[in-house]
Design an enzyme around this catalytic site. Structure first.
Site, PDB file in Angstrom:
ATOM      1  N   ARG A 281      70.529 -31.000-116.133  1.00 44.70           N
ATOM      2  CA  ARG A 281      71.086 -29.526-116.075  1.00 44.70           C
ATOM      3  C   ARG A 281      71.907 -29.545-114.505  1.00 44.70           C
ATOM      4  O   ARG A 281      71.373 -29.312-113.533  1.00 44.70           O
ATOM      5  CB  ARG A 281      70.192 -28.620-116.210  1.00 44.70           C
ATOM      6  CG  ARG A 281      70.648 -27.045-115.715  1.00 44.70           C
ATOM      7  CD  ARG A 281      69.622 -26.081-116.382  1.00 44.70           C
ATOM      8  NE  ARG A 281      68.159 -26.220-115.782  1.00 44.70           N
ATOM      9  CZ  ARG A 281      67.979 -25.879-114.398  1.00 44.70           C
ATOM     10  NH1 ARG A 281      68.966 -25.381-113.385  1.00 44.70           N
ATOM     11  NH2 ARG A 281      66.702 -25.634-113.983  1.00 44.70           N
ATOM     12  N   HIS A 285      69.793 -22.399-114.270  1.00 51.62           N
ATOM     13  CA  HIS A 285      68.965 -22.653-115.533  1.00 51.62           C
ATOM     14  C   HIS A 285      69.541 -21.358-116.294  1.00 51.62           C
ATOM     15  O   HIS A 285      69.907 -21.668-117.811  1.00 51.62           O
ATOM     16  CB  HIS A 285      67.543 -22.013-115.067  1.00 51.62           C
ATOM     17  CG  HIS A 285      66.686 -21.839-116.523  1.00 51.62           C
ATOM     18  ND1 HIS A 285      66.295 -22.472-117.397  1.00 51.62           N
ATOM     19  CD2 HIS A 285      66.295 -20.601-116.724  1.00 51.62           C
ATOM     20  CE1 HIS A 285      65.696 -21.871-118.289  1.00 51.62           C
ATOM     21  NE2 HIS A 285      65.677 -20.483-118.188  1.00 51.62           N
ATOM     22  N   TYR A 294      65.046 -24.276-105.523  1.00 55.30           N
ATOM     23  CA  TYR A 294      63.777 -25.193-105.817  1.00 55.30           C
ATOM     24  C   TYR A 294      64.193 -26.703-106.052  1.00 55.30           C
ATOM     25  O   TYR A 294      63.369 -27.707-106.048  1.00 55.30           O
ATOM     26  CB  TYR A 294      63.108 -24.742-106.957  1.00 55.30           C
ATOM     27  CG  TYR A 294      64.062 -24.770-108.233  1.00 55.30           C
ATOM     28  CD1 TYR A 294      64.673 -25.753-109.011  1.00 55.30           C
ATOM     29  CD2 TYR A 294      64.363 -23.182-108.487  1.00 55.30           C
ATOM     30  CE1 TYR A 294      65.399 -25.574-110.051  1.00 55.30           C
ATOM     31  CE2 TYR A 294      65.289 -23.208-109.675  1.00 55.30           C
ATOM     32  CZ  TYR A 294      65.706 -24.129-110.393  1.00 55.30           C
ATOM     33  OH  TYR A 294      66.659 -23.869-111.471  1.00 55.30           O
TER      34      TYR A 294
HETATM   35  C1  TPP Z   1      57.067 -18.764-124.671  1.00 58.07           C
HETATM   36  C2  TPP Z   1      57.837 -18.728-123.422  1.00 58.07           C
HETATM   37  N1  TPP Z   1      57.321 -18.907-122.319  1.00 58.07           N
HETATM   38  C3  TPP Z   1      58.285 -18.829-121.307  1.00 58.07           C
HETATM   39  C4  TPP Z   1      59.557 -18.309-121.402  1.00 58.07           C
HETATM   40  C5  TPP Z   1      60.402 -18.291-120.240  1.00 58.07           C
HETATM   41  N2  TPP Z   1      61.443 -19.497-120.161  1.00 58.07           N
HETATM   42  C6  TPP Z   1      62.458 -19.471-120.289  1.00 58.07           C
HETATM   43  S1  TPP Z   1      63.147 -20.905-120.355  1.00 58.07           S
HETATM   44  C7  TPP Z   1      61.887 -21.691-119.805  1.00 58.07           C
HETATM   45  C8  TPP Z   1      61.894 -23.083-119.274  1.00 58.07           C
HETATM   46  C9  TPP Z   1      62.267 -23.945-120.384  1.00 58.07           C
HETATM   47  O1  TPP Z   1      62.455 -25.219-119.944  1.00 58.07           O
HETATM   48  P1  TPP Z   1      62.950 -26.387-120.974  1.00 58.07           P
HETATM   49  O2  TPP Z   1      62.079 -26.385-122.064  1.00 58.07           O
HETATM   50  O3  TPP Z   1      62.832 -27.628-120.202  1.00 58.07           O
HETATM   51  O4  TPP Z   1      64.536 -26.169-121.392  1.00 58.07           O
HETATM   52  P2  TPP Z   1      65.533 -26.062-120.567  1.00 58.07           P
HETATM   53  O5  TPP Z   1      66.031 -24.647-120.096  1.00 58.07           O
HETATM   54  O6  TPP Z   1      65.455 -26.848-119.083  1.00 58.07           O
HETATM   55  O7  TPP Z   1      66.922 -26.434-121.486  1.00 58.07           O
HETATM   56  C10 TPP Z   1      60.957 -20.711-119.287  1.00 58.07           C
HETATM   57  C11 TPP Z   1      59.518 -21.026-118.880  1.00 58.07           C
HETATM   58  C12 TPP Z   1      59.836 -18.553-122.704  1.00 58.07           C
HETATM   59  N3  TPP Z   1      61.376 -17.952-122.873  1.00 58.07           N
HETATM   60  N4  TPP Z   1      59.255 -18.584-123.755  1.00 58.07           N
END
Ligand code: TPP
Ligand code: MG
Length: 382
Positions: A281, A285, A294
């Protein structure tokens, strides 16, 4: 990818008959062989043996789709920074992963995406003005367009994966068509229990579901190494009995080769497949995030040289399909398309603040009805 072993440290609490300071020998975990796939390298060189062999017009179509995705992304970020768009999750750098995973799908197939998927959604037929509406908080933005077999994306990470398997099971049980489901999620989501349960269930019941884990190295500010014991996530598949491939997610031809293989496998009735797309990415985010807190600039710079669009440009230039002028023309045409969608969005994005009272109760409780009346009075609408 060669076979990999992990050495565990001594198991805490294991009794040692000879010495309290001597550790038990470390256990070895054989992680087996996983296919590592790259067709188009960072210099635009193609591995002929693995090339999926797309005709020229298709190569140009996927190139254009990646450019359009990036133009849409940049425009939406500008709109958000100028107060015209809600919080959203940019996909800058992940364009090849996006387009590649849905490339082999037919209209009868299904797609269950997570939130960073607008590139794939545009490819699947979602109009861009609708995606603008969606990210600006208009509920009509979420409804899949007619004839597009997609689910609205999920923000609750991992929650849409069992739904994808459920749809795949429905297809299998009806037994009338050979449709498949593609479902993507992030490296962070892959650590959610429901994702493991979904893969196991799909393997046992041979659900025609292709899982795409977009490993971009980060789950917001959590590095992959901080949340997964195995960092090559394709290695998880075989433990569930799911064939898996680890592909360079910034290589559109590699992505197309992998997803074509996976979709054909599921379509033929052999059950699920796991694709790990290794990508990065490049941006924030979401627009509510500041990644400088970070991760280092050096890390980001190292990925700039792996840009999926630049790489395809080099390849297509080498093939005589693009030159500086056509690159410019395609870029401008994509930009115009995005701006036209923005105009349409602006006409449709009429806020209806009173709606916040509309969708929870069938009959509004008296105290909420009073609040609604007061709110409307203040808005000067009653
Ligand atoms: C069940 C849940 N826990 C926490 C969150 C908060 N949250 C949103 S995105 C994210 C990180 C997700 O990372 P990843 O799966 O690697 O996807 P990326 O954003 O890198 O595409 C988190 C912890 C959420 N949306 N849903
Ligand atoms: Mg991630």
């Amino acid at each position: 990818m060669p076979s990999q072993t992990i050495q565990t440290s001594a198991v805490r609490g294991t009794p040692d008959p000879t010495s309290s300071s001597r550790a038990v020998p470390p256990a070895r975990i054989d992680l087996g062989e996983i296919d590592d796939l790259r067709v188009l390298d960072e210099n635009g060189e193609v591995n002929e043996a693995l090339d999926p062999g797309l005709p020229d017009d298709e190569l140009l179509r996927v190139y254009r789709a990646m450019v359009l995705t990036r133009k849409f992304d940049i425009r939406m970020l500008n709109m958000q920074r100028q107060g015209e768009m809600g919080t959203f999750a940019p996909g800058f750098g992940q364009e090849a992963t996006q387009i590649g995973q849905v490339y082999p799908l037919a209209q009868r197939d299904w797609y269950s995406p997570s939130y960073r998927s607008f590139g794939a959604q545009i490819w699947r037929g979602w109009p861009m003005d609708q995606l603008f509406l969606l990210w600006d908080g208009f509920f009509e933005g979420f409804a899949p367009p007619p004839d597009v077999n997609d689910l609205p994306f999920s923000i609750v990470i991992g929650s849409h994966v069992p739904l994808a398997v459920g749809i795949a099971m429905g297809i299998r049980k009806k037994g009338v068509e050979d449709a498949v489901v593609v479902c993507n999620f992030g490296d962070g989501a892959s650590s959610q229990g429901i994702v493991s349960e979904s893969m196991n269930f799909a393997a046992v019941f041979k659900a025609p579901c292709v899982f795409v884990v977009e490993n971009n190295g980060w789950a917001i500010s959590t590095k992959l190494e901080q949340q997964s014991g195995v960092t090559e996530l394709a290695r998880r598949g075989p433990a569930f009995g799911v064939p898996s491939v680890r592909v360079d997610g910034n290589d559109i031809l590699g992505m197309i080769a992998a997803s074509t293989r996976a979709v054909e496998h599921a379509r033929a009735g052999h059950g699920p497949y796991l694709i790990e797309a290794v990508t990065y990415r490049m941006g924030v985010h979401t627009t509510a995030d500041d990644p400088k807190v970070y991760r280092s600039d050096d890390e980001v710079r190292a990925w700039e040289g792996k840009c999926p669009i630049r790489r395809m440009e080099r390849h297509l230039t080498e093939r005589g399909l693009l030159d500086a002028e056509t690159i410019e023309t395609i870029g401008t045409a994509c930009e115009q398309e995005v701006l036209a969608a923005r105009e349409s969005f602006r006409k449709r994005a009429i806020a209806r603040p009173e709606e916040i009272f509309d969708f929870v109760y069938e009959e509004l409780p008296p105290e909420l009805a009073a609040q609604r009346d007061e709110y409307l009075r203040r808005l000067g609408r009653a």
